[in-house]
Design a protein around this motif. Sequence first.
Motif, PDB file in Angstrom:
ATOM      1  N   LEU A   1       0.831  -1.215   0.000  1.00 49.13           N
ATOM      2  CA  LEU A   1       0.000   0.000   0.000  1.00 49.13           C
ATOM      3  C   LEU A   1       0.859   1.256   0.000  1.00 49.13           C
ATOM      4  O   LEU A   1       2.001   1.224   0.437  1.00 49.13           O
ATOM      5  N   VAL A   2       0.252   2.384  -0.426  1.00 46.44           N
ATOM      6  CA  VAL A   2       0.895   3.679  -0.227  1.00 46.44           C
ATOM      7  C   VAL A   2       0.818   3.984   1.270  1.00 46.44           C
ATOM      8  O   VAL A   2      -0.255   3.865   1.861  1.00 46.44           O
ATOM      9  N   PRO A   3       1.936   4.384   1.910  1.00 40.31           N
ATOM     10  CA  PRO A   3       1.878   4.745   3.327  1.00 40.31           C
ATOM     11  C   PRO A   3       0.898   5.894   3.551  1.00 40.31           C
ATOM     12  O   PRO A   3       0.763   6.773   2.702  1.00 40.31           O
TER      13      PRO A   3
ATOM     14  N   LEU B   1      -4.348  14.238  -0.188  1.00 32.79           N
ATOM     15  CA  LEU B   1      -5.626  14.041   0.503  1.00 32.79           C
ATOM     16  C   LEU B   1      -6.587  13.380  -0.474  1.00 32.79           C
ATOM     17  O   LEU B   1      -6.676  13.797  -1.631  1.00 32.79           O
ATOM     18  N   LYS B   2      -7.297  12.370  -0.025  1.00 29.35           N
ATOM     19  CA  LYS B   2      -8.249  11.677  -0.910  1.00 29.35           C
ATOM     20  C   LYS B   2      -9.567  11.433  -0.200  1.00 29.35           C
ATOM     21  O   LYS B   2      -9.590  11.177   1.003  1.00 29.35           O
ATOM     22  N   ALA B   3     -10.649  11.443  -0.980  1.00 24.76           N
ATOM     23  CA  ALA B   3     -11.980  11.170  -0.439  1.00 24.76           C
ATOM     24  C   ALA B   3     -12.188   9.661  -0.363  1.00 24.76           C
ATOM     25  O   ALA B   3     -11.930   8.955  -1.339  1.00 24.76           O
TER      26      ALA B   3
ATOM     27  N   GLU C   1      -2.404  10.098   2.080  1.00 24.96           N
ATOM     28  CA  GLU C   1      -1.366   9.216   1.540  1.00 24.96           C
ATOM     29  C   GLU C   1      -0.097  10.004   1.249  1.00 24.96           C
ATOM     30  O   GLU C   1      -0.153  11.198   0.934  1.00 24.96           O
ATOM     31  N   LYS C   2       1.018   9.316   1.322  1.00 25.60           N
ATOM     32  CA  LYS C   2       2.269   9.844   0.808  1.00 25.60           C
ATOM     33  C   LYS C   2       2.111   9.983  -0.708  1.00 25.60           C
ATOM     34  O   LYS C   2       1.388   9.202  -1.331  1.00 25.60           O
ATOM     35  N   VAL C   3       2.762  10.984  -1.296  1.00 26.53           N
ATOM     36  CA  VAL C   3       2.663  11.170  -2.744  1.00 26.53           C
ATOM     37  C   VAL C   3       3.652  10.249  -3.471  1.00 26.53           C
ATOM     38  O   VAL C   3       4.823  10.192  -3.097  1.00 26.53           O
ATOM     39  N   VAL C   4       3.163   9.554  -4.448  1.00 23.25           N
ATOM     40  CA  VAL C   4       4.030   8.775  -5.332  1.00 23.25           C
ATOM     41  C   VAL C   4       4.183   9.586  -6.616  1.00 23.25           C
ATOM     42  O   VAL C   4       3.211   9.764  -7.354  1.00 23.25           O
ATOM     43  N   ALA C   5       5.358  10.144  -6.862  1.00 25.94           N
ATOM     44  CA  ALA C   5       5.565  10.965  -8.055  1.00 25.94           C
ATOM     45  C   ALA C   5       7.046  10.982  -8.437  1.00 25.94           C
ATOM     46  O   ALA C   5       7.884  11.144  -7.549  1.00 25.94           O
TER      47      ALA C   5
ATOM     48  N   ARG D   1       3.537   5.692 -12.390  1.00 32.23           N
ATOM     49  CA  ARG D   1       2.841   5.065 -13.512  1.00 32.23           C
ATOM     50  C   ARG D   1       1.606   4.384 -12.954  1.00 32.23           C
ATOM     51  O   ARG D   1       1.584   3.984 -11.799  1.00 32.23           O
ATOM     52  N   HIS D   2       0.571   4.313 -13.810  1.00 32.81           N
ATOM     53  CA  HIS D   2      -0.677   3.708 -13.396  1.00 32.81           C
ATOM     54  C   HIS D   2      -0.789   2.343 -14.060  1.00 32.81           C
ATOM     55  O   HIS D   2      -0.925   2.258 -15.270  1.00 32.81           O
ATOM     56  N   VAL D   3      -0.737   1.300 -13.230  1.00 31.50           N
ATOM     57  CA  VAL D   3      -0.783  -0.071 -13.743  1.00 31.50           C
ATOM     58  C   VAL D   3      -1.861  -0.820 -12.980  1.00 31.50           C
ATOM     59  O   VAL D   3      -1.959  -0.710 -11.759  1.00 31.50           O
TER      60      VAL D   3
ATOM     61  N   ILE E   1      -0.972   6.858 -19.930  1.00 33.55           N
ATOM     62  CA  ILE E   1      -1.226   7.899 -20.932  1.00 33.55           C
ATOM     63  C   ILE E   1      -2.658   8.387 -20.772  1.00 33.55           C
ATOM     64  O   ILE E   1      -3.608   7.802 -21.289  1.00 33.55           O
ATOM     65  N   GLN E   2      -2.799   9.449 -19.990  1.00 31.11           N
ATOM     66  CA  GLN E   2      -4.126   9.989 -19.707  1.00 31.11           C
ATOM     67  C   GLN E   2      -4.022  11.496 -19.554  1.00 31.11           C
ATOM     68  O   GLN E   2      -2.950  12.049 -19.395  1.00 31.11           O
ATOM     69  N   ARG E   3      -5.185  12.122 -19.640  1.00 34.13           N
ATOM     70  CA  ARG E   3      -5.253  13.572 -19.515  1.00 34.13           C
ATOM     71  C   ARG E   3      -6.440  13.883 -18.614  1.00 34.13           C
ATOM     72  O   ARG E   3      -7.548  13.467 -18.916  1.00 34.13           O
ATOM     73  N   ARG E   4      -6.189  14.548 -17.532  1.00 32.58           N
ATOM     74  CA  ARG E   4      -7.239  14.875 -16.559  1.00 32.58           C
ATOM     75  C   ARG E   4      -8.095  13.652 -16.224  1.00 32.58           C
ATOM     76  O   ARG E   4      -9.327  13.694 -16.310  1.00 32.58           O
ATOM     77  N   HIS E   5      -7.429  12.572 -15.884  1.00 34.74           N
ATOM     78  CA  HIS E   5      -8.066  11.315 -15.467  1.00 34.74           C
ATOM     79  C   HIS E   5      -8.874  10.651 -16.582  1.00 34.74           C
ATOM     80  O   HIS E   5      -9.659   9.738 -16.330  1.00 34.74           O
ATOM     81  N   GLN E   6      -8.706  11.119 -17.825  1.00 36.97           N
ATOM     82  CA  GLN E   6      -9.307  10.440 -18.985  1.00 36.97           C
ATOM     83  C   GLN E   6      -8.199   9.676 -19.687  1.00 36.97           C
ATOM     84  O   GLN E   6      -7.278  10.278 -20.228  1.00 36.97           O
TER      85      GLN E   6
ATOM     86  N   SER F   1       5.348   8.524 -17.710  1.00 41.54           N
ATOM     87  CA  SER F   1       4.562   8.426 -16.472  1.00 41.54           C
ATOM     88  C   SER F   1       3.229   9.138 -16.682  1.00 41.54           C
ATOM     89  O   SER F   1       2.931   9.608 -17.787  1.00 41.54           O
ATOM     90  N   THR F   2       2.426   9.251 -15.621  1.00 39.99           N
ATOM     91  CA  THR F   2       1.079   9.829 -15.771  1.00 39.99           C
ATOM     92  C   THR F   2       1.123  11.301 -16.159  1.00 39.99           C
ATOM     93  O   THR F   2       0.126  11.860 -16.583  1.00 39.99           O
ATOM     94  N   GLY F   3       2.282  11.957 -16.019  1.00 38.67           N
ATOM     95  CA  GLY F   3       2.388  13.363 -16.399  1.00 38.67           C
ATOM     96  C   GLY F   3       2.702  13.568 -17.870  1.00 38.67           C
ATOM     97  O   GLY F   3       2.772  14.708 -18.340  1.00 38.67           O
TER      98      GLY F   3
HETATM   99  C1  MV4 Z   1      -2.145   9.252  -6.259  1.00 39.98           C
HETATM  100  C2  MV4 Z   1      -1.111   9.894  -6.980  1.00 39.98           C
HETATM  101  C3  MV4 Z   1       0.107  10.054  -6.329  1.00 39.98           C
HETATM  102  N1  MV4 Z   1       0.263   9.640  -5.044  1.00 39.98           N
HETATM  103  N2  MV4 Z   1      -1.926   8.834  -4.990  1.00 39.98           N
HETATM  104  C4  MV4 Z   1      -5.613   9.939  -9.462  1.00 39.98           C
HETATM  105  C5  MV4 Z   1      -6.935   9.268  -9.617  1.00 39.98           C
HETATM  106  C6  MV4 Z   1      -7.037   8.321  -8.494  1.00 39.98           C
HETATM  107  N3  MV4 Z   1      -7.686   7.122  -8.895  1.00 39.98           N
HETATM  108  C7  MV4 Z   1      -5.669   8.130  -7.965  1.00 39.98           C
HETATM  109  N4  MV4 Z   1      -4.875   9.209  -8.507  1.00 39.98           N
HETATM  110  C8  MV4 Z   1      -3.617   9.441  -8.058  1.00 39.98           C
HETATM  111  N5  MV4 Z   1      -3.345   9.031  -6.807  1.00 39.98           N
HETATM  112  C9  MV4 Z   1      -0.761   9.033  -4.418  1.00 39.98           C
HETATM  113  N6  MV4 Z   1      -0.580   8.627  -3.147  1.00 39.98           N
HETATM  114  C10 MV4 Z   1      -1.360  10.304  -8.282  1.00 39.98           C
HETATM  115  C11 MV4 Z   1      -2.625  10.088  -8.830  1.00 39.98           C
HETATM  116  C12 MV4 Z   1      -2.784  10.544 -10.177  1.00 39.98           C
HETATM  117  C13 MV4 Z   1      -3.018   9.647 -11.219  1.00 39.98           C
HETATM  118  C14 MV4 Z   1      -3.137   8.286 -10.986  1.00 39.98           C
HETATM  119  C15 MV4 Z   1      -3.365   7.414 -12.017  1.00 39.98           C
HETATM  120  C16 MV4 Z   1      -3.451   7.901 -13.307  1.00 39.98           C
HETATM  121  C17 MV4 Z   1      -3.325   9.230 -13.552  1.00 39.98           C
HETATM  122  C18 MV4 Z   1      -3.118  10.131 -12.521  1.00 39.98           C
HETATM  123  C19 MV4 Z   1      -3.003  11.489 -12.787  1.00 39.98           C
HETATM  124  C20 MV4 Z   1      -2.807  12.371 -11.765  1.00 39.98           C
HETATM  125  C21 MV4 Z   1      -2.705  11.891 -10.452  1.00 39.98           C
END
Ligand code: MV4
Length: 453
Positions: free
Chosen positions: A131-133, A157-159, A200-204, A207-209, A231-236, A436-438
């Motif tokens: 898990l993310v700490p 911060l996450k909901a 959560e701690k930030v992971v940056a 990559r989203h897998v 490869i996404q833009r504003r969560h799309q 990466s996601t950016g």
């Molecule tokens: C994160 C993160 C970095 N660190 N959590 C964005 C949508 C949500 N499902 C989870 N998201 C993220 N969570 C931590 N602890 C960065 C993102 C994130 C992201 C994640 C997956 C795909 C694209 C993203 C784009 C911006 C931020």
Amino acid sequence: MVFERVLVANRGEIAVRVIRALHELGIEAVAVYSTADSEALHVRLADQAVCIGPPAAGESYLRIPSVVAAAVTTGCEAVHPGYGFLAENPAFARACADNDLVFVGPSPEVMERLGDKASAKAEMRAADVPLVPGTAGSAPLEEIREAAEAIGFPVMLKATAGGGGKGMRLVDYPDGLDDAFAAAAAEAEAAFGDGALYLEKVVAPARHVEIQVLCDRHGNVLTLGERECSIQRRHQKLVEESPSPALSPETREEMETAVERACRTLGYEGAGTFEFLLGLEGEPYFIEVNCRLQVEHPVTEMLTGVDIVREQVRIAAGESLAVTGRAPRRGHAIEIRINAEDPARGFVPSPGVVERFRPPLGPGVRVDTAVEDGTTVPPYYDSLIAKLIVSDDDRPAAIERALRALRELEVTGIPTTRELALDVLGSDGFRSGAYSTGYLEEMEAHLPSLRPA
Ligand code: MV4
């Protein structure tokens, strides 16, 4: 097969996809549609169709009593929710059960436990998934501040009720925490009726897998590898592929083993997706579970040859998985989403009449769509109009095939994301696999399709 007739509680390409699976299983498909969709392909392909209300989704595809009534009055035995709309709504799954309809998906109890992101993390911790700490669950501001000081800034911060980035805030410094907490809580309260937050701690960079699984009710689990969705833009998401260029065989096996363990702990049934972030060293951190079929499921189907939708229906009918453990895979698969959006106007949805739609053909190419020549794309729903999926022996070959197919694809009448996808697949950054996601945001200035005309 136990089912004779199944209701498809969706529209667009995914309703068409599900109807095809049902027909191949010898099952009748009942469609539902809003008045905006009376001419839609899913209505024409179904054996019967029931109008469930006006165009607004809240008055049609999201209205639980109307969808359940359509299933009951047509004599359906089960309901396939597709993705979006009611797919992850435990109240809908419960309403189906109350009316003796089999919901194609996990139990309402499991959906509830996993829909709350903080409780999903607790379930994963119990199954020893990395898990993310962060905080153990949702917490008040004082507790979040203590945890943030201990973890070190930046923090996220996450909901707990969130997903897809709503109610999420990146906080760079201690000074910003109070305001970010208030803003995220208000956003979550407005969007979900629940303002609870966790940290959560930030992971940056990340990559989203995600890992795809299928589980039957007899305790069998099949993991089908990962999809790389960075490869996404504003969560799309725009492009998804498998295998991920960022995963070592060891990390992949570690993730699949962890997910299999979690499915057994949870008593998970049906298709599911476990989302992870990968850190710079390729280390995985679980973030959330999706209790549904996903848009990008064809990537995995092309890679493994497993028909995920067929298996969902067989599992819901009580049958056993024929293959368990790790699904065999071959080559490389890529999906490109084609959205009715205008790149020249900040990707605003661009509904309208598709004058001509000519899909690519040829070896290793699949197109999932509900669009034909003359189709009207209504403004009321998601802007996804087609998915192009290709596979080939390896990643470079799959990229060339995707480019070839994208050039063959013709869509006239409305602007789409086709040109953006061509730019991305042709870019050095994508070809290198080291993105990466950016990536899309960073590339905006350099991609021809994103430069103002
Ligand atoms: C994160 C993160 C970095 N660190 N959590 C964005 C949508 C949500 N499902 C989870 N998201 C993220 N969570 C931590 N602890 C960065 C993102 C994130 C992201 C994640 C997956 C795909 C694209 C993203 C784009 C911006 C931020």
